[in-house]
Design a protein around this motif. Sequence first.
Motif, mmCIF file in Angstrom:
data_model
loop_
_atom_site.group_PDB
_atom_site.id
_atom_site.type_symbol
_atom_site.label_atom_id
_atom_site.label_comp_id
_atom_site.label_asym_id
_atom_site.label_seq_id
_atom_site.Cartn_x
_atom_site.Cartn_y
_atom_site.Cartn_z
ATOM 1 N N GLY A 25 -0.139 3.227 -3.089
ATOM 2 C CA GLY A 25 0.267 3.647 -3.520
ATOM 3 C C GLY A 25 -0.832 4.913 -4.168
ATOM 4 N N SER A 307 8.199 7.496 -0.610
ATOM 5 C CA SER A 307 7.513 6.722 0.461
ATOM 6 C C SER A 307 6.688 8.423 0.891
ATOM 7 C CB SER A 307 7.484 7.248 1.511
ATOM 8 O OG SER A 307 6.746 6.867 2.769
ATOM 9 N N ASP A 313 3.797 3.844 3.696
ATOM 10 C CA ASP A 313 4.287 3.375 4.225
ATOM 11 C C ASP A 313 5.999 3.058 3.129
ATOM 12 O OD1 ASP A 313 2.805 3.602 6.516
ATOM 13 O OD2 ASP A 313 2.311 1.484 6.985
ATOM 14 N N GLN A 314 7.125 3.337 3.793
ATOM 15 C CA GLN A 314 8.724 3.254 2.995
ATOM 16 C C GLN A 314 8.735 1.751 3.023
ATOM 17 O OE1 GLN A 314 11.387 5.146 4.191
ATOM 18 N NE2 GLN A 314 13.160 4.180 3.324
ATOM 19 N N LYS A 315 9.010 1.385 1.707
ATOM 20 C CA LYS A 315 9.106 -0.205 0.748
ATOM 21 C C LYS A 315 10.824 0.378 1.517
ATOM 22 C CE LYS A 315 5.689 -0.767 -1.791
ATOM 23 N NZ LYS A 315 5.392 -1.477 -2.998
ATOM 24 N N ASP A 351 5.411 -4.957 0.578
ATOM 25 C CA ASP A 351 6.285 -3.894 2.421
ATOM 26 C C ASP A 351 7.463 -4.070 1.379
ATOM 27 O OD1 ASP A 351 4.208 -2.655 2.683
ATOM 28 O OD2 ASP A 351 4.122 -4.094 4.314
#
Length: 418
Positions: A25, A307, A313-315, A351
């Motif tokens: 990020g 995100s 990418d979404q955690k 992640d």
Amino acid sequence: MNKVLIVDASESDRRLMSGLLVKSGYEPIAVETMEAAKDEVAKLPPGAVIVTAMTFVRGTAQELVNWQKREGYTFPVIAVVDNLNPLEIADVMKGWGAVDIIQRLAMDKQLVETVVRYVSPEKALLILPNVLIPRQSEAFRRIGLSIRTIAATNANAIIFGECGTGKEQIARQIYMHSSRAQKPCTVIEAGGAALVGQHDPTTLRSEIYNRIESCFKKADGGTIILKNIHLLNFDKQTVLLHILENEHPDVRVICTAEPELLKMVSEKTFRPNLFYILRQIDIAVPPLREVTEDIATLSEYFLASYSNSMGADQKRLDASALKELKVYPFPGNVRELKDVVLFAAFHTSADVITASDLNFSQSEPAPNSSLNLQDPTMEKAKINAALKQAQGNKTMAAKLLNIDRTTLYIKMRQYGLK
């Protein structure tokens, strides 16, 4: 997005570091020369970090640090070192001002976890839109029905709930689903500066009267959302009561309040006649600790929003993280849950967010509904609440109650609890 300046002569290592940072990020800027490094330092925003090799094209890390000091820049510098002994590493950090070091051979493991210690965590404080977040608990299903029922009327309403439970979002939903949705909606903080105005000597009215009346004129035909009405002082209560009783403005008033308002009414520190004009109907919003089934849904929403804002990418939370979130009492409710989850997302390179990634505040004041066993007449109810919140786990329930496990078993036998 937080920026990280990479200064390294190795193209492959610059590419590797950039990839690791982008995935976590950050916005990396990779250069190989002293001249380019100086140009980029001058453009870095507050909160940025510099990661530099010991030597690079036409310069060294120490020369870059010294130049920073002369020019008045104070960005943290992290040095990438190659097999230095402890004395050499100490000299790098103390002698010329690096805040930390990364071993080049362990770059893939150390880079992100080191950078995260020094970069400004501004993006962890995600500002969310004023929308009602979908939730799955039965309590919020009923609140959804109440919103539609109240919206279909013209009644004034008070939304009760602790700080951070989403009262304003519920008030906005009532407005948006009402017949007044095409008319103005004015949001006012009862304890803020919006109700302070200039005295008008020509009308002999107080500044408070002029300001409150102007709010009603501005919202004519629409809605006023008056936040935290328990913070209205007595003068403002009197003016508001006079306007509502005598001027009959064509404005619907939807208020939010913490539960202490009810005590204020009974103690006459809040005018009962004003209270009943404002509370023609009400909604009680439960604290998060009473609807822990909503935690997973809310957390997923926050992580998805984060995100999208970061372009990453979404955690996701693993079972251990969800278990910790469900047992924590969250005195700051949904607002605090958001901060805990997003802080973990910001500071975790993986992640998957685990329980060890969560950072709960140690300085929160205990809510009035604390599960601490203080009043013997309330012990049974509090033990039941703790067992429910801990999903039957006795160790967690004892922790919530601030007693040991043995004492909990004694108390459970005492009250005939299974």
